[in-house]
Design an enzyme around this catalytic site. Structure first.
Site, PDB file in Angstrom:
ATOM      1  CG  ASN A  22      -1.807   1.213   1.282  1.00 34.90           C
ATOM      2  OD1 ASN A  22      -1.816   2.022   0.351  1.00 34.90           O
ATOM      3  ND2 ASN A  22      -2.551   1.361   2.366  1.00 34.90           N
TER       4      ASN A  22
ATOM      5  CE  LYS B 163      -0.437   3.378   4.683  1.00 37.99           C
ATOM      6  NZ  LYS B 163      -0.350   3.496   6.127  1.00 37.99           N
TER       7      LYS B 163
ATOM      8  CG  HIS C 278      -6.183   2.095   4.847  1.00 33.31           C
ATOM      9  ND1 HIS C 278      -5.738   3.061   5.732  1.00 33.31           N
ATOM     10  CD2 HIS C 278      -5.180   1.183   4.739  1.00 33.31           C
ATOM     11  CE1 HIS C 278      -4.520   2.738   6.131  1.00 33.31           C
ATOM     12  NE2 HIS C 278      -4.156   1.593   5.546  1.00 33.31           N
TER      13      HIS C 278
ATOM     14  CD  GLU D  43      -3.267   5.662   6.466  1.00 34.07           C
ATOM     15  OE1 GLU D  43      -3.151   5.633   5.223  1.00 34.07           O
ATOM     16  OE2 GLU D  43      -2.402   5.160   7.229  1.00 34.07           O
TER      17      GLU D  43
ATOM     18  CD  GLU E 203      -3.843  -2.240   7.137  1.00 35.19           C
ATOM     19  OE1 GLU E 203      -2.762  -2.556   6.628  1.00 35.19           O
ATOM     20  OE2 GLU E 203      -4.389  -1.148   6.929  1.00 35.19           O
TER      21      GLU E 203
ATOM     22  N   GLY F 153       2.043   2.531  10.983  1.00 29.82           N
ATOM     23  CA  GLY F 153       3.017   3.614  10.866  1.00 29.82           C
ATOM     24  C   GLY F 153       3.648   4.003  12.194  1.00 29.82           C
TER      25      GLY F 153
ATOM     26  CB  SER G 161       4.687  -1.641  12.267  1.00 35.88           C
ATOM     27  OG  SER G 161       4.291  -0.307  12.531  1.00 35.88           O
TER      28      SER G 161
HETATM   29  P1  13P Z   1       2.648   0.574   7.859  1.00 34.65           P
HETATM   30  O1  13P Z   1       3.167  -0.718   7.285  1.00 34.65           O
HETATM   31  O2  13P Z   1       3.435   1.775   7.430  1.00 34.65           O
HETATM   32  O3  13P Z   1       2.425   0.482   9.331  1.00 34.65           O
HETATM   33  O4  13P Z   1       1.187   0.793   7.205  1.00 34.65           O
HETATM   34  C1  13P Z   1       0.267  -0.220   7.281  1.00 34.65           C
HETATM   35  C2  13P Z   1      -0.896   0.112   6.422  1.00 34.65           C
HETATM   36  O5  13P Z   1      -1.644   1.022   6.709  1.00 34.65           O
HETATM   37  C3  13P Z   1      -1.077  -0.685   5.207  1.00 34.65           C
HETATM   38  O6  13P Z   1      -2.329  -0.460   4.647  1.00 34.65           O
END
Ligand code: 13P
Length: 253
Positions: A11, A13, A97, A99, A169, A175, A215
């Site tokens: 991903n 982003k 997601h 976010e 997740e 993150g 992560s």
């Molecule tokens: P990270 O791997 O940066 O923690 O992000 C996870 C994520 O949101 C994948 O969709």
């Protein structure tokens, strides 16, 4: 790890635009082994999908979108229809997601509409669920996450392996460098599998890949994905560098 081949979904982003998507993808193909230990997909910004298709068609690497409209057409400025993602040969679309939920007000009910929209376009939804830190601290993460699934999968059918992927997740692990332990990931994987088996029966439930995200990195992916009902990973930060992606593929071998 389940009997099915794991899925490693990258991903990106808001990180790689059209040019970088093309160049990165071409470089990856130069270094990719002939046989992959996992199904691999890049999940790119909508404007980078055409570049992903240009770079990756006729390779082993699939591509997908980070979001989709719940609507097929109309006055919805800024949105992208599932049928158009299909035109660009997207194999996957990430839905719900955290976010999108946090910054764009998406709910499980909206995720439900989006899952149905992409299924109708023959694209595999990667439905994201997972709890905030306070829910984990209260110890109610399983109930919370299964409730998300209940709403987001209302009226959704499973017919084959392409019908659905679910990514657990936990928001506190995204993150932050804080990864859920393999035990945490397995606990949720087992709970989600139980939910799916009850809803759809064992045969259909077994067709759904359950990913862990939060992560994930080269040095923890193997421990996470070797657990029962953890069938791959949805990766953010560690998905941006080719070396890191190759190391994760290697770890899954
Ligand atoms: P990270 O791997 O940066 O923690 O992000 C996870 C994520 O949101 C994948 O969709």
């Amino acid at each position: 790890m389940a009997a099915v081949k794991p899925l490693l979904a990258l991903n990106w982003k808001l990180q790689k635009g059209p040019r970088e998507t093309f160049e990165w993808s071409r470089k990856l193909l130069e270094q990719l082994p002939e046989e992959l230990s996992a199904d691999l997909a890049v999940i790119v910004p909508a404007v980078s999908l055409q570049s992903a298709q240009n770079a990756l068609s006729s390779s082993l690497v699939a591509w997908g979108a980070q979001d989709v409209s719940a609507h097929s057409k109309g006055a919805f400025t800024g949105e992208t229809a599932a049928a158009w993602l299909a035109e660009l040969r997207c194999k996957y679309a990430v839905i719900g997601h955290s976010e999108r939920r946090e910054y764009h007000g998406e709910t499980d009910a909206i995720a439900n509409q989006k899952v149905k929209a992409v299924q109708a376009a023959h694209i595999t939804p990667i439905l994201c669920v997972g709890e905030k830190l306070e829910t984990r601290e209260a110890g109610t993460q399983v109930e919370y996450t299964l409730r998300q699934l209940e709403v987001a999968l209302d009226g959704v059918e499973i017919t084959d392996e392409g019908s659905l992927v679910i990514a657990y997740e936990p928001i506190w692990a995204i993150g932050t460098g804080k990864t859920a332990t393999p035990d945490d990931a397995e606990q949720m994987g087992n709970a989600m599998r139980g939910f799916l088996t009850k809803k759809y029966g064992a045969d259909s439930s077994a067709k759904v890949r359950l990913l862990y995200g939060g992560s994930v990195k080269p040095d923890n992916i193997k421990a996470l994905c070797s657990r029962q009902n953890v069938d791959g990973a949805l990766v953010g930060g560690a998905a941006l560098e080719i070396d890191s992606v190759l190391a994760m593929l290697n770890a899954l071998n």
